[in-house]
Design an enzyme around this catalytic site. Sequence first.
Site, PDB file in Angstrom:
ATOM      1  N   PHE A  23      75.616  49.727   4.429  1.00  0.00           N
ATOM      2  CA  PHE A  23      74.850  50.903   4.659  1.00  0.00           C
ATOM      3  C   PHE A  23      75.747  52.137   5.279  1.00  0.00           C
ATOM      4  O   PHE A  23      76.402  51.647   5.916  1.00  0.00           O
ATOM      5  CB  PHE A  23      73.893  50.330   5.878  1.00  0.00           C
ATOM      6  N   SER A  61      74.531  46.802   9.633  1.00  0.00           N
ATOM      7  CA  SER A  61      75.586  46.586  10.529  1.00  0.00           C
ATOM      8  C   SER A  61      74.471  45.105  10.930  1.00  0.00           C
ATOM      9  O   SER A  61      75.068  44.654  12.112  1.00  0.00           O
ATOM     10  CB  SER A  61      74.897  47.853  11.808  1.00  0.00           C
ATOM     11  N   GLU A  63      73.657  42.882  10.172  1.00  0.00           N
ATOM     12  CA  GLU A  63      73.863  41.374   9.944  1.00  0.00           C
ATOM     13  C   GLU A  63      76.021  40.743   9.658  1.00  0.00           C
ATOM     14  O   GLU A  63      76.675  40.013   9.679  1.00  0.00           O
ATOM     15  CB  GLU A  63      74.774  40.964   8.079  1.00  0.00           C
ATOM     16  N   ALA A  85      78.115  52.160  10.553  1.00  0.00           N
ATOM     17  CA  ALA A  85      77.426  52.987  11.430  1.00  0.00           C
ATOM     18  C   ALA A  85      75.861  53.528  11.427  1.00  0.00           C
ATOM     19  O   ALA A  85      75.479  53.193   9.890  1.00  0.00           O
ATOM     20  CB  ALA A  85      77.997  54.053  10.044  1.00  0.00           C
ATOM     21  N   VAL A  86      75.542  53.383  12.392  1.00  0.00           N
ATOM     22  CA  VAL A  86      73.994  53.494  12.709  1.00  0.00           C
ATOM     23  C   VAL A  86      73.998  54.904  12.798  1.00  0.00           C
ATOM     24  O   VAL A  86      74.256  55.486  14.081  1.00  0.00           O
ATOM     25  CB  VAL A  86      73.363  52.325  13.930  1.00  0.00           C
ATOM     26  N   ILE A  87      72.815  55.608  12.364  1.00  0.00           N
ATOM     27  CA  ILE A  87      72.877  56.646  12.405  1.00  0.00           C
ATOM     28  C   ILE A  87      71.248  56.390  12.615  1.00  0.00           C
ATOM     29  O   ILE A  87      69.967  56.625  12.407  1.00  0.00           O
ATOM     30  CB  ILE A  87      73.082  57.473  11.075  1.00  0.00           C
ATOM     31  N   ASP A  90      65.476  60.029  11.981  1.00  0.00           N
ATOM     32  CA  ASP A  90      64.490  59.372  12.058  1.00  0.00           C
ATOM     33  C   ASP A  90      63.613  58.138  12.613  1.00  0.00           C
ATOM     34  O   ASP A  90      62.014  57.672  12.582  1.00  0.00           O
ATOM     35  CB  ASP A  90      63.068  59.934  11.406  1.00  0.00           C
ATOM     36  N   HIS A  93      63.940  52.116  13.609  1.00  0.00           N
ATOM     37  CA  HIS A  93      65.104  50.246  13.125  1.00  0.00           C
ATOM     38  C   HIS A  93      66.448  51.128  14.011  1.00  0.00           C
ATOM     39  O   HIS A  93      66.487  49.702  14.101  1.00  0.00           O
ATOM     40  CB  HIS A  93      65.246  50.919  11.411  1.00  0.00           C
ATOM     41  N   ARG A 132      82.922  61.246  13.543  1.00  0.00           N
ATOM     42  CA  ARG A 132      84.129  60.787  13.706  1.00  0.00           C
ATOM     43  C   ARG A 132      85.297  59.631  12.516  1.00  0.00           C
ATOM     44  O   ARG A 132      85.305  58.528  12.667  1.00  0.00           O
ATOM     45  CB  ARG A 132      83.190  59.585  14.285  1.00  0.00           C
TER      46      ARG A 132
HETATM   47  N1  INI Z   1      72.465  49.626   9.437  1.00  0.00           N
HETATM   48  C1  INI Z   1      73.329  50.807   9.343  1.00  0.00           C
HETATM   49  O1  INI Z   1      73.837  50.008   9.542  1.00  0.00           O
HETATM   50  N2  INI Z   1      73.202  51.367   9.750  1.00  0.00           N
HETATM   51  C2  INI Z   1      71.176  52.186   9.743  1.00  0.00           C
HETATM   52  O2  INI Z   1      70.978  53.442  10.168  1.00  0.00           O
HETATM   53  C3  INI Z   1      70.980  51.626   9.569  1.00  0.00           C
HETATM   54  N3  INI Z   1      69.310  51.815   9.847  1.00  0.00           N
HETATM   55  O3  INI Z   1      69.242  52.885  10.026  1.00  0.00           O
HETATM   56  O4  INI Z   1      68.426  51.076   8.821  1.00  0.00           O
HETATM   57  C4  INI Z   1      70.793  50.092   8.767  1.00  0.00           C
HETATM   58  N4  INI Z   1      70.047  49.300   8.802  1.00  0.00           N
HETATM   59  C5  INI Z   1      69.599  47.819   8.060  1.00  0.00           C
HETATM   60  C6  INI Z   1      70.030  47.052   8.500  1.00  0.00           C
HETATM   61  O5  INI Z   1      71.077  46.913   9.141  1.00  0.00           O
HETATM   62  C7  INI Z   1      69.862  45.458   7.948  1.00  0.00           C
HETATM   63  O6  INI Z   1      71.169  45.322   6.927  1.00  0.00           O
HETATM   64  C8  INI Z   1      68.760  45.808   7.036  1.00  0.00           C
HETATM   65  O7  INI Z   1      67.124  45.505   7.720  1.00  0.00           O
HETATM   66  C9  INI Z   1      68.532  43.996   6.279  1.00  0.00           C
HETATM   67  O8  INI Z   1      68.585  42.986   7.383  1.00  0.00           O
END
Ligand code: INI
Length: 158
Positions: A23, A61, A63, A85-87, A90, A93, A132
């Site tokens: 992701f 992330s 997982e 990377a979790v962004i 909007d 989640h 970053r």
């Molecule tokens: N996963 C990320 O690694 N970064 C994100 O920004 C993100 N957002 O924003 O939704 C994200 N979502 C997916 C999540 O990690 C799982 O893979 C998914 O929910 C399945 O379990």
Amino acid sequence: MATFEGRFTEAASLRIGVVVARFNDLVTAKLLSGCLDCLSRHGIDTSEASSQLDVAWVPGSFEIPLVAQRLAASDQYQVVITLGAVIRGDTPHFDVVVAEVSKGVAAVSRASGVPVIFGVLTTDTMQQALERAGIKSNLGWSYGMQALEMGSLMKALP
Ligand code: INI
């Protein structure tokens, strides 16, 4: 008095597992390349044929902790590095994913006794994440250094 510190010169004795999220792979692939560059320049064999380094890709992330736990429990690695990377964007989640991955990684590290480096960027925007991951500096390099330091420190500690 004993003072314990990790060194950056003991790559030869380390096996490292990396867990990286697909992701936002525009960002995470850059973190991985910065991290591998660091490890390689400190003596870790990062080639395809390497027996010192393995990379596991996960969907996101969220997982990361499960797979980090599997690697840490395998007895094959002295250090595990996690990259994601979790962004915020909007989506609400964001908070869920950040909470799970951060608490999950810390729990895996404590339960397994294997250092698990927290290399998950949490930013408000893609621009901040890219800054970053190579546009300004590449935190992947820092995560590589932290892995070397912790791998060495854990060997030195009683
Ligand atoms: N996963 C990320 O690694 N970064 C994100 O920004 C993100 N957002 O924003 O939704 C994200 N979502 C997916 C999540 O990690 C799982 O893979 C998914 O929910 C399945 O379990």
